[in-house]
Structure formats: structure tokens, C-alpha cells
Design an enzyme around this catalytic site. Structure first.
Site, PDB file in Angstrom:
ATOM      1  N   ASP A  11       0.866  -1.186   0.000  1.00  0.00           N
ATOM      2  CA  ASP A  11       0.000   0.000   0.000  1.00  0.00           C
ATOM      3  C   ASP A  11       0.898   1.230   0.000  1.00  0.00           C
ATOM      4  O   ASP A  11       2.111   1.124   0.229  1.00  0.00           O
ATOM      5  CB  ASP A  11      -0.906  -0.001   1.245  1.00  0.00           C
ATOM      6  CG  ASP A  11      -1.805   1.233   1.316  1.00  0.00           C
ATOM      7  OD1 ASP A  11      -2.348   1.640   0.260  1.00  0.00           O
ATOM      8  OD2 ASP A  11      -1.958   1.819   2.406  1.00  0.00           O
ATOM      9  N   SER A  12       0.288   2.396  -0.208  1.00  0.00           N
ATOM     10  CA  SER A  12       1.053   3.641  -0.131  1.00  0.00           C
ATOM     11  C   SER A  12       1.486   3.931   1.304  1.00  0.00           C
ATOM     12  O   SER A  12       2.315   4.809   1.518  1.00  0.00           O
ATOM     13  CB  SER A  12       0.197   4.798  -0.639  1.00  0.00           C
ATOM     14  OG  SER A  12      -0.940   4.940   0.190  1.00  0.00           O
ATOM     15  N   CYS A  74      -4.192  -1.354  -1.967  1.00  0.00           N
ATOM     16  CA  CYS A  74      -4.335   0.082  -2.207  1.00  0.00           C
ATOM     17  C   CYS A  74      -5.264   0.240  -3.402  1.00  0.00           C
ATOM     18  O   CYS A  74      -5.000  -0.320  -4.475  1.00  0.00           O
ATOM     19  CB  CYS A  74      -2.962   0.679  -2.518  1.00  0.00           C
ATOM     20  SG  CYS A  74      -2.999   2.398  -3.067  1.00  0.00           S
ATOM     21  N   GLU A 154      -2.458   9.245   7.888  1.00  0.00           N
ATOM     22  CA  GLU A 154      -1.034   8.870   8.026  1.00  0.00           C
ATOM     23  C   GLU A 154      -0.357   9.700   9.122  1.00  0.00           C
ATOM     24  O   GLU A 154       0.691   9.310   9.637  1.00  0.00           O
ATOM     25  CB  GLU A 154      -0.290   9.056   6.697  1.00  0.00           C
ATOM     26  CG  GLU A 154      -0.587   7.986   5.645  1.00  0.00           C
ATOM     27  CD  GLU A 154       0.181   6.671   5.844  1.00  0.00           C
ATOM     28  OE1 GLU A 154       1.281   6.675   6.420  1.00  0.00           O
ATOM     29  OE2 GLU A 154      -0.349   5.619   5.417  1.00  0.00           O
ATOM     30  N   CYS A 190     -10.966   3.298  -0.356  1.00  0.00           N
ATOM     31  CA  CYS A 190      -9.565   3.587  -0.029  1.00  0.00           C
ATOM     32  C   CYS A 190      -9.268   2.776   1.223  1.00  0.00           C
ATOM     33  O   CYS A 190     -10.063   2.812   2.174  1.00  0.00           O
ATOM     34  CB  CYS A 190      -9.378   5.081   0.241  1.00  0.00           C
ATOM     35  SG  CYS A 190      -7.745   5.494   0.907  1.00  0.00           S
ATOM     36  N   HIS A 192      -7.320   3.192   3.557  1.00  0.00           N
ATOM     37  CA  HIS A 192      -7.128   3.972   4.781  1.00  0.00           C
ATOM     38  C   HIS A 192      -8.468   4.271   5.482  1.00  0.00           C
ATOM     39  O   HIS A 192      -8.491   4.526   6.677  1.00  0.00           O
ATOM     40  CB  HIS A 192      -6.451   5.314   4.468  1.00  0.00           C
ATOM     41  CG  HIS A 192      -4.977   5.229   4.231  1.00  0.00           C
ATOM     42  ND1 HIS A 192      -4.429   4.684   3.104  1.00  0.00           N
ATOM     43  CD2 HIS A 192      -3.921   5.651   4.991  1.00  0.00           C
ATOM     44  CE1 HIS A 192      -3.111   4.772   3.168  1.00  0.00           C
ATOM     45  NE2 HIS A 192      -2.776   5.344   4.300  1.00  0.00           N
TER      46      HIS A 192
HETATM   47  N1  DGL Z   1      -4.685   3.292   0.720  1.00  0.00           N
HETATM   48  C1  DGL Z   1      -4.638   3.994  -0.545  1.00  0.00           C
HETATM   49  C2  DGL Z   1      -5.877   3.654  -1.357  1.00  0.00           C
HETATM   50  O1  DGL Z   1      -6.530   2.672  -1.038  1.00  0.00           O
HETATM   51  C3  DGL Z   1      -4.401   5.441  -0.296  1.00  0.00           C
HETATM   52  C4  DGL Z   1      -3.922   6.138  -1.500  1.00  0.00           C
HETATM   53  C5  DGL Z   1      -3.091   7.344  -1.201  1.00  0.00           C
HETATM   54  O2  DGL Z   1      -1.964   7.179  -0.736  1.00  0.00           O
HETATM   55  O3  DGL Z   1      -3.580   8.449  -1.500  1.00  0.00           O
HETATM   56  O4  DGL Z   1      -6.217   4.308  -2.304  1.00  0.00           O
END
Ligand code: DGL
Length: 296
Positions: A11-12, A74, A154, A190, A192
Site C-alpha cells: 500500500d502507499s 491500495c 497517516e 480507499c 485507509h
Molecule cells: N490506501 C490507498 C488507497 O486505497 C491510499 C492512496 C493514497 O496514498 O492516496 O487508495
């Protein structure tokens, strides 16, 4: 047949841990390797080309570490790079989070009106629109971007004035007073966003189903590894895909203790503290990793 190699996830940042959590609870015998690219989040406001490059680096790293299957945990990277990564790594089954989430939302709605809360990049690709329409063309799909939530999460925020303001401005248009126009299902597009489920619930005044991809993706992974005969030793329950006409093969007798590795491109101590704060439980050890251009 069994396979002790780990499942890879990336993931990011720390959002994909919402998917890892479901994988670990559904498939407790499987080892995992997770990479969070916290040094380069957010992905959702970047160009498709940048996200594709980062996804290549992360998937190359996981394949290099010998994963037997991979989850792109992600939505943004799934929307932009899933097909590309499948072409790049043809011998590794790769699962995205969009199809499983779309299927869950399509089955949850009773009024055929689904809202999707995602990043700008995910909304731009219209991947959720296409995936939900594939499930049921009668569903009206209303996508809203709220990329600003990712850096807030984050930074450790789950409930704050900034989170409330961002959630409200994103979902307010989906919750009109006119009942026939209102969504009855909100898909968290998302990984997150399940971490701010309480704040999202607080911004919703009418009964709405809130759906995310994590459980549906873990369940899909379970099918994918069973069909491919990739279950960890001791985990096989026997499936229709088992070889031989005389019935299911017996589960392997020797279970191997699963291992879980968590890598971050960010500051390991800060990421450990963040994970502890957002997920609780026993503390997690973050290992440093350097990807792509940062590699010496
Ligand atoms: N968890 C990522 C997603 O599902 C976040 C993307 C981001 O870093 O903006 O899209």
C-alpha cells in the site's frame, strides 16, 4: 499440495494493514510480507505514471522476496496498475481490492444507489464505476474524492475537526433529503478509510450500509490460493480443485508457524508508533526498506 511461501501485500502507507488484518484472521496459517510506502504517500493525488512506477517497484520487491500471491492493498494502485502488474508478473496471482469491494457493495444495496468514497486518482480511472456496473448495471454509482483524508490518517488522526470537515464535504452531496436520490450504501474505496469509520458514521444521519474491501478481498484470496493449490502446510481444508478423482487430498500434517514481516519506506519508529496508535494490539516491528530511485 501446499506452499509455505508468504502472501505479499503493499500500500502507499499503513491503510493496507486493514486488508492484512482480515487476511491474518481468515488465513491464520499463511505467512505475509507487507510493504507500506509511507515515504511517498499519498498516491491519490499523483499522476497515473507515478503510481504505476511505484507499483512496479513494490511488486518487483515482493516477487523478488518470493511471494506466492500478491494483494495490491491500495485502491489507487489497483485502479491504475492492476492489469499492468499482472502482465509484468504473469506467474504470480495478483488480486486488487476494487472488484471484491464492488461486489460487496452491489450485494449490499437495496435501492440500487451506491456512493463510493475514494482518492482523486481512483475516481479519475472510474474503476469502481465499471466494476459495480459489471456486477449490476441497474446500480447508480456516485463517486466522491476525498484524497485529503489520507495524509491526515497517516499523521495519526482518526477523529479531528479536519477529518470531520473533509468527510462531510465529500459525502454531504450523497445524502440529499430526497429519499429517492439518496444512497443506501457507502463503499469505502480507499484502504485507509476503514480507520476513520467512526468519523464517517458520525457524519451520516440516515441508516446507510458502510462497506469496505478488506473482508471481501481476504475471502477472494482464500479462493485464489485454494484453486492454485498454494495453501500453507497444515492449512488445506480440501477443495474442489484438489487433484484426483477419489476425493479431497488430506491436509498436510506438519503445520509451519507463519511469519509476518512488515516493511516501510518511512521512518520505522514513527510508523511503529502510528500502527500501535491506529491498530492497537501487540506492537509491530517495522523494518526499513529502500525502493526504486532511493536505492543506492
Ligand atoms: N490506501 C490507498 C488507497 O486505497 C491510499 C492512496 C493514497 O496514498 O492516496 O487508495
Amino acid at each position: 499440495m501446499s506452499d509455505p511461501r508468504p502472501i505479499g501485500l503493499f500500500d502507499s502507507g499503513i491503510g493496507g494493514l486493514t486488508v492484512l488484518r482480515e487476511v491474518q484472521s481468515r488465513l491464520p496459517g499463511e505467512s505475509t510480507i507487507y510493504i507500506g510506502d509511507s515515504a511517498r504517500h499519498p498516491y491519490g493525488t499523483r499522476s497515473d505514471a507515478e503510481v504505476r512506477t511505484f507499483a512496479e517497484e513494490l511488486s518487483d520487491e515482493l516477487v523478488g522476496r518470493g511471494v506466492k500471491a500478491m494483494i495490491i492493498a491500495c485502491n489507487t494502485a489497483t485502479a491504475v496498475a492492476l492489469e499492468h502488474l499482472r502482465e509484468r508478473h504473469p506467474s504470480t496471482p495478483i488480486i486488487g481490492v476494487i472488484r471484491p469491494g464492488a461486489a460487496a457493495a452491489a450485494l449490499a444495496t437495496r435501492t440500487n444507489r451506491v456512493g463510493v468514497l475514494a482518492t482523486i486518482a481512483t475516481v479519475r480511472t472510474r474503476a469502481y464505476f465499471a466494476a459495480i456496473k459489471d456486477e449490476n448495471p441497474a446500480i447508480v454509482v456516485l463517486e466522491r474524492a476525498a484524497s485529503e483524508l489520507v495524509p491526515l490518517i497517516e499523521s495519526g488522526q482518526t477523529e479531528s475537526a479536519a477529518i470531520t470537515a473533509a468527510v462531510q464535504s465529500a459525502i454531504h452531496p450523497l445524502l440529499t433529503d430526497d429519499q429517492s436520490d439518496r444512497i443506501d450504501t457507502l463503499l469505502l474505496g480507499c484502504t485507509h478509510f476503514p480507520l476513520i469509520r467512526r468519523a464517517i458514521g458520525g457524519a451520516i444521519t440516515t441508516p446507510i450500509a458502510i462497506v469496505d474491501s478488506a473482508a471481501a478481498t481476504a475471502s477472494f484470496l482464500q479462493q485464489v490460493i485454494a484453486v492454485n493449490g498454494l495453501e500453507a502446510p497444515g492449512s488445506s481444508r480440501g477443495t474442489a480443485a484438489d487433484a484426483g478423482a477419489e476425493g479431497h487430498t488430506a491436509p498436510a500434517q506438519v503445520a509451519v508457524e507463519p511469519t509476518h514481516q512488515f516493511f516501510t519506506t518511512g521512518d520505522t519508529l514513527m510508523v511503529e508508533a502510528l500502527v500501535q496508535r491506529l491498530f492497537g494490539g501487540s506492537s509491530i516491528r517495522a523494518l526499513p526498506i529502500v525502493l526504486g530511485a532511493g536505492r543506492r
